[in-house]
Design a protein around this motif. Structure first.
Motif, PDB file in Angstrom:
ATOM      1  N   ILE A   7       0.814  -1.210   0.000  1.00 38.57           N
ATOM      2  CA  ILE A   7       0.000   0.000   0.000  1.00 38.57           C
ATOM      3  C   ILE A   7       0.854   1.270   0.000  1.00 38.57           C
ATOM      4  O   ILE A   7       0.574   2.222  -0.745  1.00 38.57           O
ATOM      5  CB  ILE A   7      -1.004   0.003   1.178  1.00 38.57           C
ATOM      6  CG1 ILE A   7      -1.956   1.191   1.048  1.00 38.57           C
ATOM      7  CG2 ILE A   7      -0.301  -0.019   2.527  1.00 38.57           C
ATOM      8  CD1 ILE A   7      -3.128   1.141   2.007  1.00 38.57           C
ATOM      9  N   SER A   8       1.908   1.317   0.801  1.00 40.53           N
ATOM     10  CA  SER A   8       2.751   2.517   0.847  1.00 40.53           C
ATOM     11  C   SER A   8       3.424   2.757  -0.498  1.00 40.53           C
ATOM     12  O   SER A   8       3.498   3.890  -0.984  1.00 40.53           O
ATOM     13  CB  SER A   8       3.806   2.388   1.945  1.00 40.53           C
ATOM     14  OG  SER A   8       3.204   2.348   3.216  1.00 40.53           O
ATOM     15  N   TYR A   9       3.918   1.673  -1.095  1.00 34.85           N
ATOM     16  CA  TYR A   9       4.567   1.786  -2.405  1.00 34.85           C
ATOM     17  C   TYR A   9       3.573   2.306  -3.443  1.00 34.85           C
ATOM     18  O   TYR A   9       3.895   3.184  -4.249  1.00 34.85           O
ATOM     19  CB  TYR A   9       5.120   0.432  -2.832  1.00 34.85           C
ATOM     20  CG  TYR A   9       5.707   0.411  -4.226  1.00 34.85           C
ATOM     21  CD1 TYR A   9       7.052   0.721  -4.438  1.00 34.85           C
ATOM     22  CD2 TYR A   9       4.927   0.071  -5.334  1.00 34.85           C
ATOM     23  CE1 TYR A   9       7.594   0.710  -5.706  1.00 34.85           C
ATOM     24  CE2 TYR A   9       5.463   0.059  -6.606  1.00 34.85           C
ATOM     25  CZ  TYR A   9       6.797   0.373  -6.792  1.00 34.85           C
ATOM     26  OH  TYR A   9       7.328   0.365  -8.064  1.00 34.85           O
ATOM     27  N   SER A  10       2.366   1.778  -3.436  1.00 30.40           N
ATOM     28  CA  SER A  10       1.352   2.175  -4.418  1.00 30.40           C
ATOM     29  C   SER A  10       0.971   3.639  -4.250  1.00 30.40           C
ATOM     30  O   SER A  10       0.835   4.378  -5.236  1.00 30.40           O
ATOM     31  CB  SER A  10       0.110   1.290  -4.272  1.00 30.40           C
ATOM     32  OG  SER A  10       0.415  -0.067  -4.489  1.00 30.40           O
ATOM     33  N   ILE A  11       0.788   4.065  -3.004  1.00 31.72           N
ATOM     34  CA  ILE A  11       0.429   5.462  -2.748  1.00 31.72           C
ATOM     35  C   ILE A  11       1.571   6.386  -3.160  1.00 31.72           C
ATOM     36  O   ILE A  11       1.352   7.431  -3.794  1.00 31.72           O
ATOM     37  CB  ILE A  11       0.080   5.661  -1.267  1.00 31.72           C
ATOM     38  CG1 ILE A  11      -1.197   4.896  -0.910  1.00 31.72           C
ATOM     39  CG2 ILE A  11      -0.095   7.149  -0.938  1.00 31.72           C
ATOM     40  CD1 ILE A  11      -1.471   4.822   0.569  1.00 31.72           C
ATOM     41  N   ALA A  21       3.915  10.488  -6.531  1.00 29.92           N
ATOM     42  CA  ALA A  21       5.060  10.983  -7.291  1.00 29.92           C
ATOM     43  C   ALA A  21       4.672  11.466  -8.677  1.00 29.92           C
ATOM     44  O   ALA A  21       5.332  12.334  -9.248  1.00 29.92           O
ATOM     45  CB  ALA A  21       6.123   9.884  -7.394  1.00 29.92           C
ATOM     46  N   SER A  22       3.600  10.907  -9.221  1.00 25.92           N
ATOM     47  CA  SER A  22       3.165  11.297 -10.566  1.00 25.92           C
ATOM     48  C   SER A  22       1.991  12.263 -10.539  1.00 25.92           C
ATOM     49  O   SER A  22       1.427  12.584 -11.583  1.00 25.92           O
ATOM     50  CB  SER A  22       2.774  10.048 -11.367  1.00 25.92           C
ATOM     51  OG  SER A  22       1.708   9.354 -10.740  1.00 25.92           O
ATOM     52  N   ILE A  52      -2.760  13.458  -0.704  1.00 25.57           N
ATOM     53  CA  ILE A  52      -1.376  13.279  -1.100  1.00 25.57           C
ATOM     54  C   ILE A  52      -1.245  12.951  -2.583  1.00 25.57           C
ATOM     55  O   ILE A  52      -0.310  13.412  -3.257  1.00 25.57           O
ATOM     56  CB  ILE A  52      -0.724  12.157  -0.249  1.00 25.57           C
ATOM     57  CG1 ILE A  52      -0.556  12.624   1.191  1.00 25.57           C
ATOM     58  CG2 ILE A  52       0.626  11.750  -0.842  1.00 25.57           C
ATOM     59  CD1 ILE A  52      -0.045  11.538   2.106  1.00 25.57           C
ATOM     60  N   ILE A  53      -2.166  12.158  -3.109  1.00 27.55           N
ATOM     61  CA  ILE A  53      -2.010  11.675  -4.483  1.00 27.55           C
ATOM     62  C   ILE A  53      -2.655  12.583  -5.517  1.00 27.55           C
ATOM     63  O   ILE A  53      -2.595  12.291  -6.722  1.00 27.55           O
ATOM     64  CB  ILE A  53      -2.571  10.246  -4.635  1.00 27.55           C
ATOM     65  CG1 ILE A  53      -4.081  10.245  -4.443  1.00 27.55           C
ATOM     66  CG2 ILE A  53      -1.877   9.306  -3.672  1.00 27.55           C
ATOM     67  CD1 ILE A  53      -4.723   8.883  -4.692  1.00 27.55           C
TER      68      ILE A  53
END
Length: 230
Positions: free
Chosen positions: A129-133, A138-139, A228-229
């Motif tokens: 989940i952290s990696y996906s978020i 980042a994009s 955040i995203i």
């Protein structure tokens, strides 16, 4: 999305403020103000190096040299690793989930998958989940704006050194803020030679406090993630 090329190109002194004089005053006013501030910071920082000539100010001289070295180390990491920005975000987002139960994380992933934010329950687990978020953040548009705002275009060679030192000064000021407001994140970035790049992502990081999750509902945490995203 990797920002390494963008960041390194922005730091390329040979392209400093390219074609600025060909633009109208109205079109460059905001950029010129940002550039003037950057140059001012650089000149100010360079002036501080005069302290190296005085015995009573050797602590200032030592601090400046240390910050310069840390900035160069961060650039080396940026060159070597394509996902530096995402990695910095992932470190921060990991804090969000470390004290949550497996059940709460499942509830959050399910809510995210229904929010139409690019998540699916098939791809979100406690370990991903952290990696996906971080990848989505980042994009995101807000990250693009954050980095573009932090890095202005380069344009005449006459103030190259001052411009470069302006970035170092901005970075050191952001690090000082981070050291006081979030010492744990500062230490984790420092251990990876990344703290001097914090100024690039500071506006996005400041959107959410991830250290009081136990006081928040699952829906509150989902709202934090969406901030955040996006």
């Amino acid at each position: 999305m990797s920002y390494n090329s963008l960041i390194l190109n922005k730091l390329d002194a040979d392209r400093y403020m390219a074609n600025l004089l060909d633009k109208s005053l109205a079109g460059v006013q905001q950029q010129a103000v940002q550039q003037a501030h950057l140059i001012y910071l650089g000149v100010e920082r360079l002036s501080w190096y005069s302290s190296c000539f005085f015995d009573n100010y050797q602590d200032v001289c030592t601090r400046l040299k240390q910050e310069d070295k840390r900035f160069l180390k961060a650039l080396v990491v940026l060159v070597k690793h394509q996902d530096t920005i995402r990695d910095m975000l992932e470190i921060y987002i990991n804090y969000m989930f470390e004290n949550l139960s497996d059940q709460r994380i499942r509830n959050i992933t399910l809510t995210l998958s229904k929010a139409g934010a690019g998540f699916t329950t098939a791809t979100l687990t406690k370990f991903t989940i952290s990696y996906s978020i971080a990848t989505l953040a980042a994009s995101s548009l807000s990250m693009q704006v954050s980095i573009s705002s932090a890095l202005t275009k380069w344009s005449t060679r006459g103030v190259v050194v001052a411009g470069v030192y302006g970035y170092v000064q901005e970075a050191s000021q952001a690090v000082e803020r981070l050291r006081h407001t979030n010492p744990r994140y500062y230490r984790d970035l420092y251990g990876r030679d990344l703290e001097m790049l914090y100024f690039l992502i500071e506006p996005v990081i400041n959107k959410v406090n991830v250290f009081n999750q136990y006081q928040k509902s699952d829906n509150d945490i989902v709202s934090d993630i969406l901030r955040i995203i996006r």
